[in-house]
Design a protein around this motif. Structure first.
Motif, short mmCIF file in Angstrom:
data_model
loop_
_atom_site.label_atom_id
_atom_site.label_comp_id
_atom_site.label_asym_id
_atom_site.label_seq_id
_atom_site.Cartn_x
_atom_site.Cartn_y
_atom_site.Cartn_z
N GLU A 93 24.09 -13.83 1.67
CA GLU A 93 23.51 -12.64 1.05
C GLU A 93 22.16 -12.95 0.41
OE1 GLU A 93 26.39 -11.22 -1.66
OE2 GLU A 93 27.79 -10.52 -0.13
N ALA A 94 22.12 -14.09 -0.28
CA ALA A 94 20.86 -14.47 -0.92
C ALA A 94 19.77 -14.70 0.12
CB ALA A 94 21.07 -15.74 -1.76
N THR A 95 20.15 -15.31 1.25
CA THR A 95 19.17 -15.55 2.31
C THR A 95 18.66 -14.24 2.88
OG1 THR A 95 20.30 -17.60 2.87
CG2 THR A 95 18.81 -16.68 4.52
N ALA A 96 19.61 -13.26 3.10
CA ALA A 96 19.19 -11.95 3.62
C ALA A 96 18.24 -11.26 2.64
CB ALA A 96 20.42 -11.08 3.88
N GLY A 97 18.58 -11.33 1.34
CA GLY A 97 17.71 -10.73 0.32
C GLY A 97 16.34 -11.36 0.32
N ASP A 98 16.31 -12.69 0.46
CA ASP A 98 15.01 -13.38 0.49
C ASP A 98 14.19 -12.94 1.69
OD1 ASP A 98 15.73 -14.68 -1.78
OD2 ASP A 98 16.44 -16.50 -0.75
N GLU A 99 14.87 -12.80 2.85
CA GLU A 99 14.14 -12.39 4.04
C GLU A 99 13.56 -10.98 3.88
OE1 GLU A 99 16.89 -12.74 7.20
OE2 GLU A 99 16.78 -14.95 7.32
N ALA A 100 14.38 -10.05 3.29
CA ALA A 100 13.89 -8.68 3.08
C ALA A 100 12.69 -8.68 2.14
CB ALA A 100 15.01 -7.80 2.52
N LEU A 101 12.80 -9.47 1.07
CA LEU A 101 11.70 -9.55 0.12
C LEU A 101 10.44 -10.11 0.79
CD1 LEU A 101 10.73 -9.24 -2.78
CD2 LEU A 101 11.59 -11.54 -3.26
N ALA A 102 10.64 -11.10 1.66
CA ALA A 102 9.49 -11.69 2.35
C ALA A 102 8.83 -10.65 3.27
CB ALA A 102 9.93 -12.91 3.15
N GLU A 103 9.68 -9.84 3.94
CA GLU A 103 9.12 -8.80 4.81
C GLU A 103 8.31 -7.78 4.01
OE1 GLU A 103 12.37 -7.17 6.91
OE2 GLU A 103 12.64 -8.91 8.22
N GLU A 104 8.87 -7.38 2.84
CA GLU A 104 8.14 -6.41 2.00
C GLU A 104 6.80 -6.99 1.56
OE1 GLU A 104 10.67 -5.41 -1.20
OE2 GLU A 104 12.09 -4.26 0.01
N GLU A 105 6.80 -8.28 1.19
CA GLU A 105 5.56 -8.91 0.76
C GLU A 105 4.55 -8.94 1.90
OE1 GLU A 105 6.64 -12.68 -0.74
OE2 GLU A 105 7.40 -11.92 -2.65
N GLU A 106 5.05 -9.22 3.12
CA GLU A 106 4.14 -9.24 4.26
C GLU A 106 3.54 -7.86 4.50
OE1 GLU A 106 6.28 -10.72 7.55
OE2 GLU A 106 6.34 -12.80 6.82
N GLU A 107 4.38 -6.79 4.40
CA GLU A 107 3.87 -5.43 4.59
C GLU A 107 2.82 -5.08 3.55
OE1 GLU A 107 7.24 -2.92 4.51
OE2 GLU A 107 8.00 -3.53 6.49
N GLU A 108 3.09 -5.49 2.28
CA GLU A 108 2.12 -5.22 1.22
C GLU A 108 0.80 -5.93 1.50
OE1 GLU A 108 3.93 -6.32 -2.41
OE2 GLU A 108 5.33 -4.64 -2.46
N VAL A 109 0.91 -7.18 1.98
CA VAL A 109 -0.31 -7.93 2.29
C VAL A 109 -1.08 -7.25 3.40
CG1 VAL A 109 -1.18 -10.10 3.23
CG2 VAL A 109 0.61 -10.12 1.48
N GLU A 110 -0.34 -6.76 4.44
CA GLU A 110 -1.02 -6.07 5.54
C GLU A 110 -1.72 -4.81 5.06
OE1 GLU A 110 1.95 -5.41 8.43
OE2 GLU A 110 2.04 -7.51 9.10
N GLU A 111 -1.00 -4.03 4.20
CA GLU A 111 -1.61 -2.80 3.68
C GLU A 111 -2.86 -3.12 2.86
OE1 GLU A 111 1.44 -0.89 1.52
OE2 GLU A 111 2.56 -0.23 3.28
#
Length: 228
Positions: free
Chosen positions: A160-178
């Motif tokens: 679960e922690a790994t999945a949460g980390d991956e989701a957070l990483a994806e959100e950070e990547e989207e923010e960086v792209e925006e």
């Protein structure tokens, strides 16, 4: 402890002389302190040697021949037993002396001691097993089950922690792209503004040049009228 070597200095036997020389020469090579006791010139030495050689070590005629070797009053042996000890690298044991450290005899004795101790330990516990009470065995099994359950729960939590980390990483990547897109848009706007400004500046310069030309032409026309 003093090693005593009983020998005959005036023996007519070549074999006895050779045996005596072999014993004395080998003791000197080993740097063993010893005392030579001559039975040919000293009757007390002859009697003492004959009396202290054990009966089972005396020849059939009951008269032991030199060389005979003693450690103080303890009988060590004759030439034959000395020679056997020499062949077996056990002369110090034959003499009743501790072998010097690092010598072949000392190393051999150490190996034999280790083998004896190891064999004794294996006999006491041949399979190296330790008896464990049944209660402890059951308790150990129960603990293993609990540890497995904890590991399972811990694994799920880790997933679960790994999945949460991956989701957070994806959100950070989207923010960086925006952010990158917004920065690119701002740069484009700035470029457009800069281009418009340059165009306005050029127009202003052209207008200024035209105005100056018109003024110059008007001035020349007035000069011509005045001249007429």
């Amino acid at each position: 402890m003093v090693i005593k070597v009983f020998l005959a200095s005036s023996s007519g036997s070549t074999a006895i002389k050779k045996k005596q020389q072999d014993v004395v020469g080998f003791l000197e090579a080993l740097k063993v302190d010893y005392t030579e006791l001559d039975i040919a010139c000293n009757e007390d030495n002859r009697l003492w040697m004959r009396q202290n050689v054990p009966k089972d070590k005396k020849p059939a005629n009951g008269i032991p021949l030199p060389p005979q070797i003693f450690n103080e009053d303890s009988y060590c042996g004759d030439y034959e037993t000395f020679f056997d000890a020499k062949e077996d690298n056990s002369v110090f044991a034959f003499l009743g002396l501790p072998p010097p450290p690092g010598s072949k005899e000392a190393l051999q004795a150490e190996k034999e001691r280790v083998v004896q101790n190891g064999t004794h330990a294996e006999e006491e516990n041949p399979d190296n097993s330790v008896e464990v009470p049944v209660e402890e065995q059951n308790g150990h099994s129960h603990r293993e089950e609990e540890e497995e359950e904890e590991e399972g729960e811990g694994g799920e939590a880790d997933d679960e922690a790994t999945a949460g980390d991956e989701a957070l990483a994806e959100e950070e990547e989207e923010e960086v792209e925006e952010t990158d897109e917004a920065r690119e848009g701002e740069e484009e706007d700035e470029e457009q503004v800069y281009c418009l400004q340059e165009e306005e500046d050029l127009q202003s310069e052209e207008e200024e040049e035209l105005r100056q030309l018109e003024e110059e032409e008007e001035a020349e026309a007035q000069e011509e009228e005045e001249a007429e």
